[in-house]
Structures are given as structure tokens and as C-alpha cells.
Design an enzyme around this catalytic site. Sequence first.
Site, PDB file in Angstrom:
ATOM      1  N   PHE A  11     -21.557  14.461  32.559  1.00  0.00           N
ATOM      2  CA  PHE A  11     -22.759  14.319  31.901  1.00  0.00           C
ATOM      3  C   PHE A  11     -23.878  13.422  32.642  1.00  0.00           C
ATOM      4  O   PHE A  11     -24.889  13.707  33.104  1.00  0.00           O
ATOM      5  CB  PHE A  11     -22.273  13.974  30.613  1.00  0.00           C
ATOM      6  CG  PHE A  11     -23.551  13.741  29.496  1.00  0.00           C
ATOM      7  CD1 PHE A  11     -24.845  14.572  29.645  1.00  0.00           C
ATOM      8  CD2 PHE A  11     -23.303  12.741  28.642  1.00  0.00           C
ATOM      9  CE1 PHE A  11     -25.871  14.009  28.724  1.00  0.00           C
ATOM     10  CE2 PHE A  11     -24.386  12.185  27.883  1.00  0.00           C
ATOM     11  CZ  PHE A  11     -25.610  12.916  27.879  1.00  0.00           C
ATOM     12  N   TYR A 140      -9.423   2.127  25.020  1.00  0.00           N
ATOM     13  CA  TYR A 140     -10.615   2.516  25.851  1.00  0.00           C
ATOM     14  C   TYR A 140     -11.571   1.378  25.927  1.00  0.00           C
ATOM     15  O   TYR A 140     -11.931   0.881  26.963  1.00  0.00           O
ATOM     16  CB  TYR A 140     -11.203   3.472  25.170  1.00  0.00           C
ATOM     17  CG  TYR A 140     -12.707   4.023  25.909  1.00  0.00           C
ATOM     18  CD1 TYR A 140     -12.801   4.477  26.808  1.00  0.00           C
ATOM     19  CD2 TYR A 140     -13.921   3.572  24.877  1.00  0.00           C
ATOM     20  CE1 TYR A 140     -14.233   4.715  27.502  1.00  0.00           C
ATOM     21  CE2 TYR A 140     -14.905   3.993  25.563  1.00  0.00           C
ATOM     22  CZ  TYR A 140     -15.300   4.497  26.581  1.00  0.00           C
ATOM     23  OH  TYR A 140     -16.255   4.645  27.303  1.00  0.00           O
ATOM     24  N   GLY A 266      -9.420   3.998  15.719  1.00  0.00           N
ATOM     25  CA  GLY A 266     -10.035   3.480  16.610  1.00  0.00           C
ATOM     26  C   GLY A 266     -11.584   3.573  16.487  1.00  0.00           C
ATOM     27  O   GLY A 266     -12.576   2.688  17.117  1.00  0.00           O
TER      28      GLY A 266
HETATM   29  N1  LIG Z   1     -21.351   9.447  26.634  1.00  0.00           N
HETATM   30  C1  LIG Z   1     -21.408   8.343  26.026  1.00  0.00           C
HETATM   31  O1  LIG Z   1     -21.998   8.153  25.154  1.00  0.00           O
HETATM   32  C2  LIG Z   1     -20.799   6.886  26.810  1.00  0.00           C
HETATM   33  C3  LIG Z   1     -21.125   5.596  26.038  1.00  0.00           C
HETATM   34  C4  LIG Z   1     -20.560   4.569  26.500  1.00  0.00           C
HETATM   35  C5  LIG Z   1     -20.038   4.735  27.861  1.00  0.00           C
HETATM   36  N2  LIG Z   1     -20.001   5.900  28.578  1.00  0.00           N
HETATM   37  C6  LIG Z   1     -19.340   5.866  29.993  1.00  0.00           C
HETATM   38  O2  LIG Z   1     -20.250   6.368  30.840  1.00  0.00           O
HETATM   39  C7  LIG Z   1     -19.466   7.168  31.933  1.00  0.00           C
HETATM   40  C8  LIG Z   1     -19.864   8.680  32.041  1.00  0.00           C
HETATM   41  O3  LIG Z   1     -19.549   9.227  30.755  1.00  0.00           O
HETATM   42  P1  LIG Z   1     -19.846  10.799  30.427  1.00  0.00           P
HETATM   43  O4  LIG Z   1     -20.239  10.739  29.109  1.00  0.00           O
HETATM   44  O5  LIG Z   1     -20.982  11.201  31.512  1.00  0.00           O
HETATM   45  O6  LIG Z   1     -18.766  11.406  30.472  1.00  0.00           O
HETATM   46  P2  LIG Z   1     -18.228  12.826  31.363  1.00  0.00           P
HETATM   47  O7  LIG Z   1     -16.692  13.007  30.937  1.00  0.00           O
HETATM   48  O8  LIG Z   1     -19.224  13.730  31.423  1.00  0.00           O
HETATM   49  O9  LIG Z   1     -18.198  12.244  32.827  1.00  0.00           O
HETATM   50  C9  LIG Z   1     -17.058  11.470  33.353  1.00  0.00           C
HETATM   51  C10 LIG Z   1     -16.636  12.130  34.823  1.00  0.00           C
HETATM   52  O10 LIG Z   1     -15.555  11.383  35.473  1.00  0.00           O
HETATM   53  C11 LIG Z   1     -15.076  12.270  36.194  1.00  0.00           C
HETATM   54  N3  LIG Z   1     -13.684  11.818  35.892  1.00  0.00           N
HETATM   55  C12 LIG Z   1     -12.676  11.317  34.881  1.00  0.00           C
HETATM   56  N4  LIG Z   1     -11.542  10.799  35.375  1.00  0.00           N
HETATM   57  C13 LIG Z   1     -11.747  10.726  36.558  1.00  0.00           C
HETATM   58  C14 LIG Z   1     -10.668  10.489  37.743  1.00  0.00           C
HETATM   59  N5  LIG Z   1      -9.517  10.017  37.527  1.00  0.00           N
HETATM   60  N6  LIG Z   1     -11.131  10.329  39.032  1.00  0.00           N
HETATM   61  C15 LIG Z   1     -12.203  10.993  39.330  1.00  0.00           C
HETATM   62  N7  LIG Z   1     -13.154  11.512  38.496  1.00  0.00           N
HETATM   63  C16 LIG Z   1     -12.841  11.297  37.156  1.00  0.00           C
HETATM   64  C17 LIG Z   1     -14.835  13.576  35.156  1.00  0.00           C
HETATM   65  O11 LIG Z   1     -14.551  14.864  35.717  1.00  0.00           O
HETATM   66  C18 LIG Z   1     -16.429  13.431  34.685  1.00  0.00           C
HETATM   67  O12 LIG Z   1     -16.981  14.328  35.799  1.00  0.00           O
HETATM   68  C19 LIG Z   1     -17.921   6.980  31.516  1.00  0.00           C
HETATM   69  O13 LIG Z   1     -17.544   5.659  32.258  1.00  0.00           O
HETATM   70  C20 LIG Z   1     -17.959   6.507  29.978  1.00  0.00           C
HETATM   71  O14 LIG Z   1     -17.054   5.858  29.721  1.00  0.00           O
HETATM   72  C21 LIG Z   1     -20.412   6.865  28.065  1.00  0.00           C
END
Ligand SMILES: NC(=O)c1ccc[n+]([C@@H]2O[C@H](COP(=O)([O-])OP(=O)(O)OC[C@H]3O[C@@H](n4cnc5c(N)ncnc54)[C@H](O)[C@@H]3O)[C@@H](O)[C@H]2O)c1
Length: 315
Positions: A11, A140, A266
Site C-alpha cells: 500500500f 509488532y 494488543g
Molecule cells: N498502514 C499503516 O497504517 C501503517 C502504520 C504504521 C506503520 N506502517 C508500516 O508501513 C510499512 C508498509 O505498510 P503497508 O500498510 O503499506 O502494508 P502492506 O502490507 O501493504 O505492505 C507491506 C509490503 O511488504 C511486503 N512484505 C511483507 N513481508 C515481506 C518479506 N518478508 N519480504 C519482502 N517483502 C515483504 C508485502 O508483500 C507488502 O507488499 C510497514 O513497515 C508497516 O509496518 C504502516
Amino acid sequence: MRVVVTGGAGFIGSHLVDALLATGHEVMVIDDLSTGDLGNVNPAAAFRQLDIRIPAAGEVIRRWRPEVVSHHAAQMSVSRSVREPLLDADINLHGSLLLLEAARDVGARFVFASSGGALYGHADVLPTDEDQPPRPVSPYAVSKLAFEHYLGCYGALHALSHAVLRYANVYGPRQNPHGEAGVVALFCKALMDGRPVVINGDGCYTRDYVYVDDVVRANLLALNSHATGPFNVGTGRQVDVNQLFQLVSTEFGAAVEPTRGPPRPGDVRASALNCERIAKALGWRPRITLEAGLRRTAEWVREHASAAAGGVDRS
Ligand SMILES: NC(=O)c1ccc[n+]([C@@H]2O[C@H](COP(=O)([O-])OP(=O)(O)OC[C@H]3O[C@@H](n4cnc5c(N)ncnc54)[C@H](O)[C@@H]3O)[C@@H](O)[C@H]2O)c1
């Protein structure tokens, strides 16, 4: 600049990739597609389908020699981290460390997507600033905080340039509605499909919702600077889940009552981020109100549903 975006099929990462390409950067995406979608990846970016836990992912960085590694790949489900803390640590700590070692080898700046919402836990002060003590209440959040400490340590030991961005609850187009983290995406998809919406617990727990374009802008500023942070990236506004449901329902013209599910282990009760530090250091402030962001998201969900029905793919 050459930028590696891990999680660039997901995303937030995929929006960042689009913005980097649009501003003239060269981009390499590393993603194992576990929750991401190849259809999200801009065709102008190079793409390697790799798990960050295997050495080949680090080797891509060593060979391609980016100036910046923007690290978005993660196990990002709070409840999965409670059920499977070893898996969470394996991806979010071990996998992240392998990337950090590779970044150190090529002298790349490292920008890390951390989580303010998770990390401050049951905070005493709301909206919470970066000087408040982290109180992680899920594995997490522990893994995110632990990796922040690794970054600080690599900064001190190896002069590794880095920045930490602590996101609030990010929402917008392309968020995965099948996961559990994106409550806006879940509500939109359920209302679009005419399915019942489940609210966990009493729905009075609050979150700070920040639109994905604002988060991307914070990333662009962070990767073009030498600032370290940590920086909160949110709006400071608390909205409870019942209110959010009403706002999303209004966008879809739906008049339905949600069903109630059990509270999730959590989850924190109240969360909002004070973002004065990033405003002062990088000139970043959120620009998109929740109402405007929800409108854009609902429009995208509707367009995406009709495009999918008509066989059109990337948007
Ligand atoms: N969405 C939120 O509200 C939010 C809030 C705080 C932090 N984050 C952080 O932002 C980042 C992105 O989140 P997002 O919402 O886009 O999530 P998302 O799940 O859409 O994106 C994560 C991506 O990482 C890839 N991925 C997961 N495990 C993997 C691995 N072992 N090796 C390679 N690729 C891997 C997935 O395929 C996915 O494309 C994350 O680190 C998340 O912890 C997101």
C-alpha cells in the site's frame, strides 16, 4: 537518486515508488508479494520478488548500490504478532537487519517505516510527542522499537545516515482490505459489497488517521535530508471507530448498523500523534483532512470495483 523501496508492492510503498519515479529518481522494488500485489508496482521501477530474510535481498542492494534504502516491507499485523511473535521478529528484526547490513556496506541512507500508533502504547500524553516513553504492548511494536534502536546504534557505530518515520494509521487507495490493519479499507470494501461491518469491542477506541499522500510527502522530505528523527507522521486528531464508520458510511450513502465483535488483544485504547518535530525539522504538515481523504479513498474503491469488473488492472 537510486532508491530501493522494500515493500514497494504494498500500500504505502507503491505510492512512494510512484512519487519517486515522478520526481526523477531511479527505483528498485524488493517485495515477496506476501501481502503486496504486483499490479501495484509501477512498471518503470525495477522489481525483484524476494523475501527480505534471505541473503539475496541484501545482495541486490550491494550490487545495485542505491543512495537510499526506504524500508517498508514488514509483518504488519498486530494480532498475528501476538499469535506468532517469532515470525514477527524473524521478518521485522532479522530481515530488517540483513537489509541494514547491506545498506552499511554501500553507504546508503536508511529510512524506516515505524509505527507511532503501536509504539507509544497506552500513552500518558495525547497527542503523543516523540519524547514520550515508548510502551509497546504487542510483539509488532516491540520489533519496530527494537529496530529503531538498531538504527541508532548503527548511526553511532558506523555513522550510518538514517531516519525513522513513526506513522499514525495510514489510509488511502490500494490499502489491502483483506488484512486487518486498514480499518478504512475494511469498511469501504464491506460497504461496497453490501456485507455487514464488524466493529471490535465498543468502537470507542481512537486513532489518528493520516492520508497516504501526506505520508509519501514525509518520506520524500526525509530521504532528501540528513535529519534522523524519530519523526511522528500523523494529524494529531483523535477519531473513534464508531465516528469513522459513520464518516465512511456517509461516503457510500449506506445506512447500516455495524455488528460488534470481541476486542482484539494488543490494541491500544487511544492514539494520536503530535507532529511538531517534523514540522520544524522538515517543514511537513498534513494537508489532507480526514473527510477529504475518505472521499478520495471511497472514489478509488468504487472506480477500482468497476475497473475490476471490466477487466482493467493498475490504477
Ligand atoms: N498502514 C499503516 O497504517 C501503517 C502504520 C504504521 C506503520 N506502517 C508500516 O508501513 C510499512 C508498509 O505498510 P503497508 O500498510 O503499506 O502494508 P502492506 O502490507 O501493504 O505492505 C507491506 C509490503 O511488504 C511486503 N512484505 C511483507 N513481508 C515481506 C518479506 N518478508 N519480504 C519482502 N517483502 C515483504 C508485502 O508483500 C507488502 O507488499 C510497514 O513497515 C508497516 O509496518 C504502516
